[in-house]
Design an enzyme around this catalytic site. Sequence first.
Site, short mmCIF file in Angstrom:
data_model
loop_
_atom_site.label_atom_id
_atom_site.label_comp_id
_atom_site.label_asym_id
_atom_site.label_seq_id
_atom_site.Cartn_x
_atom_site.Cartn_y
_atom_site.Cartn_z
CG ASN A 140 -2.09 -0.95 1.07
OD1 ASN A 140 -2.64 -1.10 -0.02
ND2 ASN A 140 -2.46 -1.61 2.16
CB CYS A 153 -6.56 -5.42 -2.18
SG CYS A 153 -7.28 -4.89 -0.61
CG HIS A 154 -7.24 -9.52 1.92
ND1 HIS A 154 -6.05 -9.96 2.43
CD2 HIS A 154 -7.57 -8.43 2.66
CE1 HIS A 154 -5.69 -9.20 3.44
NE2 HIS A 154 -6.60 -8.27 3.60
CG HIS A 183 -8.12 0.04 0.91
ND1 HIS A 183 -7.12 0.41 1.79
CD2 HIS A 183 -7.90 -1.28 0.68
CE1 HIS A 183 -6.33 -0.62 2.05
NE2 HIS A 183 -6.79 -1.66 1.39
#
Length: 436
Positions: free
Chosen positions: A147, A169-170, A199
């Site tokens: 990140n 990304c999970h 995000h």
Amino acid sequence: MTTIAFLGAGSVVFTRDLLTDLLAYDDLPDLTIRLHDIDPERLETAEGIARATARLSGADPTITAHLDRREALSGADFVVNSIQVGGYPATVVDLEVPARFGLRQTIGDTVGVGGIFRALRTFPVLAAIAQDVLELCPDAWFLNYTNPMAMNIAYLHAVAPRLKAVGLCHSVYWTVRGLSDLVGVPFDEVTYRSAGVNHQAWILTWEHDGQDLYPRLDERIAGDPELRRRVRVDMYRHLGRYPTESSEHSAEYLPWYMHHDAEVERLRIPVGDYLQISRDNVAEYEETRRRLRAGEDIGTREHEAQEYAPQIIHSIVTGVPRDIVVNVPNAGLIDGVPAAFTAEVPAVVDGRGVHPQAMGALPPQLLAVNAAYIGTGTLTVRAAVEGDPRLVRQAAMVDANTSATLTVGEIWDLCNTMVEAHGELLAPALRAQVHP
């Protein structure tokens, strides 16, 4: 033979989880795992964990450890990147310095002042890595976990457009899994589509047997006052689609929450939470290292992992197709997002590679919320590419939480203080103190 280089392998628990997933495939023979870290102690620990993970998995890959990054990269087929430039001390700066100015953050790794400076100290290292990859393993897939995801992928696209970089990304997976549990539907029976930015993407559709599950979520929320005390439930109720990142993250990307004491209390926002998380990560590393040295069991992960890097590697090597979520340059994938910035969209991965899916237009209110995030990210990347320190301050000026909390003068003073605190971790052109 398939060769995978892990950069930032000293993130030992994360490395263990990725290897556990990877080594669970019994049709990936002749794996070579190369571990790289700049910290000799962490590298030694990572190697011990990798060998222990292989034993527990009943697998027999070739595992090597390398302080020399170029040695690790030479001829690699895949590069998994999880570096953290500056480590824990830099994270402390990212949270504590803004706090002295009255700016609240929770995690500080995606946008906001913390995210901006995390990006700016990561970019020079990413540029060097990209140059090495293009020289030593130009056909390798570069799988990034570091990140701020969206800014890092946009920067790599700007300075190394030939690099096959994909951000992973999970958050979408765990969001849909959590929502499905909430309404009592098995996760493996639902279908869903998401799109946006990392995000801050949105669950656009979410169905079970062809039936929209959002009405069931509405009923669940209406009957549970505690659910209404979550930031992203509050976002969903006002914006109409559920966001894909945790409430802790989401709160600091927006102008509505962090600078209101009553909202912080109502929504139980854990201000500065990442400092404790980071301390816990350091403690977990130290305990893992102690266990290795004592010959004790290092333990296994506490939950089922669904990380995308092992899935991508397996699909490309074996040809087995999968649906995943990726972060890639937008290039027409989402209407209204700049082409050079990073979109998070569904993708198919198979033996030919990773194929992002065009999603068209987002609902207008969602794209409007994304706009501040995109503006901050775009200006930060441009600041690094052009070496323009004024753009750093302007990136902070358009950040939603920062602009809702501080005056313009305070924002510039804060950025000057951050530059001084991070010092040589920043590119030389961005270390100047700048005033309007």
